[in-house]
Write a protein that holds these residues in place. Structure first.
Motif, PDB file in Angstrom:
ATOM      1  N   ARG A   1       0.832  -1.207   0.000  1.00 23.07           N
ATOM      2  CA  ARG A   1       0.000   0.000   0.000  1.00 23.07           C
ATOM      3  C   ARG A   1       0.862   1.249   0.000  1.00 23.07           C
ATOM      4  O   ARG A   1       0.580   2.215  -0.697  1.00 23.07           O
ATOM      5  N   GLY A   2       1.933   1.234   0.787  1.00 24.83           N
ATOM      6  CA  GLY A   2       2.842   2.377   0.817  1.00 24.83           C
ATOM      7  C   GLY A   2       3.480   2.639  -0.538  1.00 24.83           C
ATOM      8  O   GLY A   2       3.586   3.792  -0.968  1.00 24.83           O
ATOM      9  N   LEU A   3       3.879   1.574  -1.216  1.00 24.44           N
ATOM     10  CA  LEU A   3       4.458   1.732  -2.550  1.00 24.44           C
ATOM     11  C   LEU A   3       3.423   2.253  -3.545  1.00 24.44           C
ATOM     12  O   LEU A   3       3.733   3.091  -4.392  1.00 24.44           O
ATOM     13  N   MET A   4       2.197   1.741  -3.436  1.00 17.00           N
ATOM     14  CA  MET A   4       1.133   2.223  -4.327  1.00 17.00           C
ATOM     15  C   MET A   4       0.840   3.702  -4.081  1.00 17.00           C
ATOM     16  O   MET A   4       0.669   4.465  -5.026  1.00 17.00           O
ATOM     17  N   ARG A   5       0.783   4.098  -2.802  1.00 21.25           N
ATOM     18  CA  ARG A   5       0.522   5.510  -2.488  1.00 21.25           C
ATOM     19  C   ARG A   5       1.649   6.400  -2.993  1.00 21.25           C
ATOM     20  O   ARG A   5       1.433   7.533  -3.386  1.00 21.25           O
ATOM     21  N   GLN A   6       2.854   5.882  -2.979  1.00 19.36           N
ATOM     22  CA  GLN A   6       4.011   6.661  -3.416  1.00 19.36           C
ATOM     23  C   GLN A   6       4.106   6.725  -4.942  1.00 19.36           C
ATOM     24  O   GLN A   6       4.345   7.788  -5.509  1.00 19.36           O
ATOM     25  N   ASN A   7       3.893   5.599  -5.623  1.00 18.99           N
ATOM     26  CA  ASN A   7       4.100   5.523  -7.069  1.00 18.99           C
ATOM     27  C   ASN A   7       2.851   5.834  -7.888  1.00 18.99           C
ATOM     28  O   ASN A   7       2.973   6.256  -9.033  1.00 18.99           O
ATOM     29  N   ALA A   8       1.680   5.583  -7.340  1.00 18.28           N
ATOM     30  CA  ALA A   8       0.439   5.801  -8.091  1.00 18.28           C
ATOM     31  C   ALA A   8      -0.650   6.330  -7.155  1.00 18.28           C
ATOM     32  O   ALA A   8      -1.656   5.660  -6.918  1.00 18.28           O
ATOM     33  N   PRO A   9      -0.470   7.532  -6.618  1.00 14.26           N
ATOM     34  CA  PRO A   9      -1.446   8.050  -5.649  1.00 14.26           C
ATOM     35  C   PRO A   9      -2.849   8.226  -6.226  1.00 14.26           C
ATOM     36  O   PRO A   9      -3.826   8.234  -5.472  1.00 14.26           O
ATOM     37  N   HIS A  10      -2.971   8.311  -7.529  1.00 17.13           N
ATOM     38  CA  HIS A  10      -4.293   8.445  -8.144  1.00 17.13           C
ATOM     39  C   HIS A  10      -5.081   7.130  -8.111  1.00 17.13           C
ATOM     40  O   HIS A  10      -6.281   7.127  -8.361  1.00 17.13           O
ATOM     41  N   LEU A  11      -4.432   6.022  -7.769  1.00 16.56           N
ATOM     42  CA  LEU A  11      -5.100   4.727  -7.707  1.00 16.56           C
ATOM     43  C   LEU A  11      -5.434   4.284  -6.285  1.00 16.56           C
ATOM     44  O   LEU A  11      -6.119   3.295  -6.100  1.00 16.56           O
ATOM     45  N   VAL A  12      -4.930   4.997  -5.285  1.00 12.66           N
ATOM     46  CA  VAL A  12      -5.153   4.624  -3.895  1.00 12.66           C
ATOM     47  C   VAL A  12      -5.887   5.766  -3.196  1.00 12.66           C
ATOM     48  O   VAL A  12      -5.482   6.918  -3.286  1.00 12.66           O
ATOM     49  N   HIS A  13      -6.966   5.425  -2.522  1.00  2.09           N
ATOM     50  CA  HIS A  13      -7.777   6.433  -1.838  1.00  2.09           C
ATOM     51  C   HIS A  13      -7.963   6.042  -0.381  1.00  2.09           C
ATOM     52  O   HIS A  13      -7.993   4.863  -0.038  1.00  2.09           O
ATOM     53  N   ASP A  14      -8.112   7.033   0.473  1.00  5.31           N
ATOM     54  CA  ASP A  14      -8.358   6.783   1.888  1.00  5.31           C
ATOM     55  C   ASP A  14      -9.787   6.271   2.073  1.00  5.31           C
ATOM     56  O   ASP A  14     -10.718   6.753   1.432  1.00  5.31           O
ATOM     57  N   LEU A  15      -9.932   5.283   2.946  1.00  6.50           N
ATOM     58  CA  LEU A  15     -11.226   4.718   3.249  1.00  6.50           C
ATOM     59  C   LEU A  15     -11.391   4.736   4.761  1.00  6.50           C
ATOM     60  O   LEU A  15     -10.563   4.182   5.482  1.00  6.50           O
ATOM     61  N   ALA A  16     -12.425   5.425   5.244  1.00  2.92           N
ATOM     62  CA  ALA A  16     -12.624   5.590   6.687  1.00  2.92           C
ATOM     63  C   ALA A  16     -13.423   4.428   7.265  1.00  2.92           C
ATOM     64  O   ALA A  16     -14.377   3.957   6.649  1.00  2.92           O
ATOM     65  N   PHE A  17     -13.007   3.974   8.434  1.00  2.06           N
ATOM     66  CA  PHE A  17     -13.718   2.964   9.213  1.00  2.06           C
ATOM     67  C   PHE A  17     -13.991   3.549  10.590  1.00  2.06           C
ATOM     68  O   PHE A  17     -13.121   4.182  11.171  1.00  2.06           O
ATOM     69  N   ILE A  18     -15.178   3.315  11.113  1.00  2.00           N
ATOM     70  CA  ILE A  18     -15.525   3.770  12.456  1.00  2.00           C
ATOM     71  C   ILE A  18     -15.817   2.544  13.313  1.00  2.00           C
ATOM     72  O   ILE A  18     -16.637   1.707  12.950  1.00  2.00           O
ATOM     73  N   VAL A  19     -15.120   2.453  14.444  1.00  2.00           N
ATOM     74  CA  VAL A  19     -15.372   1.399  15.423  1.00  2.00           C
ATOM     75  C   VAL A  19     -16.149   2.059  16.554  1.00  2.00           C
ATOM     76  O   VAL A  19     -15.605   2.894  17.276  1.00  2.00           O
ATOM     77  N   PRO A  20     -17.443   1.732  16.704  1.00  2.00           N
ATOM     78  CA  PRO A  20     -18.243   2.385  17.742  1.00  2.00           C
ATOM     79  C   PRO A  20     -17.844   1.932  19.136  1.00  2.00           C
ATOM     80  O   PRO A  20     -17.397   0.803  19.331  1.00  2.00           O
TER      81      PRO A  20
END
Length: 90
Positions: free
Chosen positions: A7-26
């Motif tokens: 994931r780190g490599l993807m965020r570094q090399n192709a940031p347009h393909l990796v998006h933040d996804l939020a999770f909430i733990v109640p």
């Protein structure tokens, strides 16, 4: 660990393909916020510099973020972010 590295490599090399996804733990009990907070802190340590943001949310401050949860006895939650790839097959 390999998934975090990838994931780190993807965020570094192709940031347009990796998006933040939020999770909430109640959190419904007093002990859940520190329990999940410590667990996610360990995750952050394992992820090193590849970790995404994490924060707590409050039922009173962020009601729109928790619309589908049972409001009775809800104390808040822990929000953490992970990466989501838009690549086919990932």
């Amino acid at each position: 660990m390999s998934a975090l590295k990838e994931r780190g490599l993807m965020r570094q090399n192709a940031p347009h393909l990796v998006h933040d996804l939020a999770f909430i733990v109640p959190n419904y009990s007093w002990w859940e916020a520190p329990f999940y907070g410590i667990g996610l802190k360990l995750y952050d340590l394992l992820a090193a510099n590849m970790a995404l943001a994490r924060r707590s949310c409050c039922r009173k401050r962020d009601p729109a973020r928790l619309p589908a949860l049972e409001p009775e006895e809800l104390r808040g939650g822990v929000v953490y972010y992970d990466g989501s790839s838009t690549m086919p097959g990932c």
